[in-house]
Scaffold this motif. Sequence first.
Motif, mmCIF file in Angstrom:
data_model
loop_
_atom_site.group_PDB
_atom_site.id
_atom_site.type_symbol
_atom_site.label_atom_id
_atom_site.label_comp_id
_atom_site.label_asym_id
_atom_site.label_seq_id
_atom_site.Cartn_x
_atom_site.Cartn_y
_atom_site.Cartn_z
ATOM 1 N N ASP A 28 -11.701 -5.541 -25.413
ATOM 2 C CA ASP A 28 -10.283 -5.576 -25.055
ATOM 3 C C ASP A 28 -9.415 -4.773 -26.032
ATOM 4 O O ASP A 28 -8.335 -5.199 -26.426
ATOM 5 C CB ASP A 28 -9.805 -7.034 -24.970
ATOM 6 N N GLY A 29 -9.941 -3.619 -26.446
ATOM 7 C CA GLY A 29 -9.131 -2.722 -27.273
ATOM 8 C C GLY A 29 -9.213 -2.976 -28.764
ATOM 9 O O GLY A 29 -8.482 -2.353 -29.529
ATOM 10 N N ARG A 30 -10.108 -3.854 -29.208
ATOM 11 C CA ARG A 30 -10.230 -4.067 -30.659
ATOM 12 C C ARG A 30 -10.893 -2.871 -31.336
ATOM 13 O O ARG A 30 -10.593 -2.550 -32.480
ATOM 14 C CB ARG A 30 -11.024 -5.345 -30.950
ATOM 15 N N LEU A 31 -11.793 -2.204 -30.624
ATOM 16 C CA LEU A 31 -12.451 -1.022 -31.172
ATOM 17 C C LEU A 31 -11.959 0.209 -30.414
ATOM 18 O O LEU A 31 -11.894 0.192 -29.181
ATOM 19 C CB LEU A 31 -13.973 -1.143 -31.049
ATOM 20 N N LEU A 32 -11.598 1.243 -31.160
ATOM 21 C CA LEU A 32 -11.012 2.436 -30.544
ATOM 22 C C LEU A 32 -11.634 3.678 -31.166
ATOM 23 O O LEU A 32 -12.183 3.630 -32.274
ATOM 24 C CB LEU A 32 -9.491 2.424 -30.754
ATOM 25 N N TYR A 33 -11.514 4.786 -30.444
ATOM 26 C CA TYR A 33 -12.157 6.008 -30.921
ATOM 27 C C TYR A 33 -11.132 7.062 -31.332
ATOM 28 O O TYR A 33 -10.083 7.210 -30.706
ATOM 29 C CB TYR A 33 -13.086 6.604 -29.849
ATOM 30 N N ALA A 34 -11.479 7.801 -32.375
ATOM 31 C CA ALA A 34 -10.659 8.950 -32.809
ATOM 32 C C ALA A 34 -11.557 10.180 -32.900
ATOM 33 O O ALA A 34 -12.536 10.180 -33.659
ATOM 34 C CB ALA A 34 -10.016 8.677 -34.156
ATOM 35 N N PHE A 35 -11.250 11.204 -32.115
ATOM 36 C CA PHE A 35 -11.909 12.487 -32.334
ATOM 37 C C PHE A 35 -11.507 12.973 -33.715
ATOM 38 O O PHE A 35 -10.324 12.897 -34.080
ATOM 39 C CB PHE A 35 -11.522 13.482 -31.243
ATOM 40 N N THR A 36 -12.494 13.466 -34.501
ATOM 41 C CA THR A 36 -12.304 13.595 -35.939
ATOM 42 C C THR A 36 -12.765 14.945 -36.492
ATOM 43 O O THR A 36 -13.752 15.017 -37.217
ATOM 44 C CB THR A 36 -13.035 12.418 -36.650
ATOM 45 N N PRO A 37 -12.081 16.023 -36.131
ATOM 46 C CA PRO A 37 -12.369 17.282 -36.826
ATOM 47 C C PRO A 37 -11.916 17.144 -38.274
ATOM 48 O O PRO A 37 -10.770 16.782 -38.514
ATOM 49 C CB PRO A 37 -11.521 18.302 -36.063
#
Length: 442
Positions: free
Chosen positions: A197-206
């Motif tokens: 439910d949105g506790r873990l999120l992703y960031a594209f990371t250059p």
Amino acid sequence: MTSPVPMALPERPPFTLRAAVFTPRQAGGHMHLPDARVEVDAAGRLASVAAWEGAPGEVIDLRPWLLMPGLVDLHAHLPQLPNAGVGAGLDLLTWLERYIFPLEREFDVATAEEVAPAAFRAFARAGTTTVVAYGALWADSLDACFQAAEAHGIRAVIGKVMMDRLSYDTDRDPREVLELSLRQSTELCARWHGRDDGRLLYAFTPRFAVSCSAEMLAASARAAKEAGAYWQTHLSEDRGEIAEVSRLFPDATDYTDVYDRAGGLGRRAILAHAIHLSEREVARLAQAGAVVVHCPSSNLFLASGAMPLARYLSAGIRIGLGSDVAAGPDAPLFSVMRAGAYTQNALRSAGLTDAPPLAPADWLRLGTLAGAQALGLDDRIGSLEAGKEADLIAVDPSLTLPLEGVGARAHDGPDEVLSRLIFRAHPAMVRGAWVRGRLLPA
Ligand SMILES: [Zn+2]
């Protein structure tokens, strides 16, 4: 006098606490309740935060502790934590070569399974309930990091580091690295972004412009937008780095323009440091709604520079705080606030700013609600207000008193208490940290 540790803190919702409360408020300003009742419902939300009125029901009495929103650390590097505090006196690029790239190169699944759970416990001990972190280059180690966050209970935004220049993935040609890195990042994002439910999120990371081609920056920014994920990188940290970026991107107006041309700037762009910006860059970042992560302890440790916080705030840039461990030697954001306050005082004493100093409550807001706003999560977290999810910490201010056995003075109010939490932070003063009412292992 050190207050006794209660027998047991509540491990899961629902529960009701009695303690002092200090929190920024969504509507502005802050709220201080010397004696409050905080109810967490079965779903892990704050049902009520109000002055104590002696209502019936089972209550866990945490007085004289203080409840505050959990801290939001917008910038950290999971693989680097084992080297926190080493490399004093080095500049950024030398420090990376000597102490950091070797650690990240060796960050395989087995290492991630050892380091990541320990890192999340360390963040919880520091009062950090939300962390935005870089992983390493290897996709399977990212799965291990996410699994560790999922099991631990912390709220986390994590991303696989992308680099197609100066990469330590030396067996492949750069073109292949770009495609593989993009595919793996997209797969990781599909697997983890929004989990629980949105506790873990992703960031594209250059990683940063020095180690990414224009193609990689653009492709990662596009992928982040398509997925509704974050896009995080470093901006304008060190003068040597800036010179290298202008050599690598001769057509760009300045460092910020490198990311602008890649389509990276926007409200989901999380840019660490941003110390040495021109007026044009400041205006452009404010206009784009990009987030600047202020990492003052890292900036002092690597002698990167002193970010003109007041200037950025008055320009309207969205700003939160980052530990940047391991360039920042300490995970606790209270230490980061102290380094930030000293940095602002240094700028003032050098005649480089005449902005009034931030009050302790302003620093606390930067480390909580402003961080939540930077992530677009302030409808859920960042302050102790009814309806939000119960991401909170219990702090024992007695541990910050200068003299053992001598109590706080009668006139001590929230300003005095918060000032000591920042300037006399004690490693054990965070007694408990909860995300959605679940006690985090520390
Ligand atoms: Zn960093």
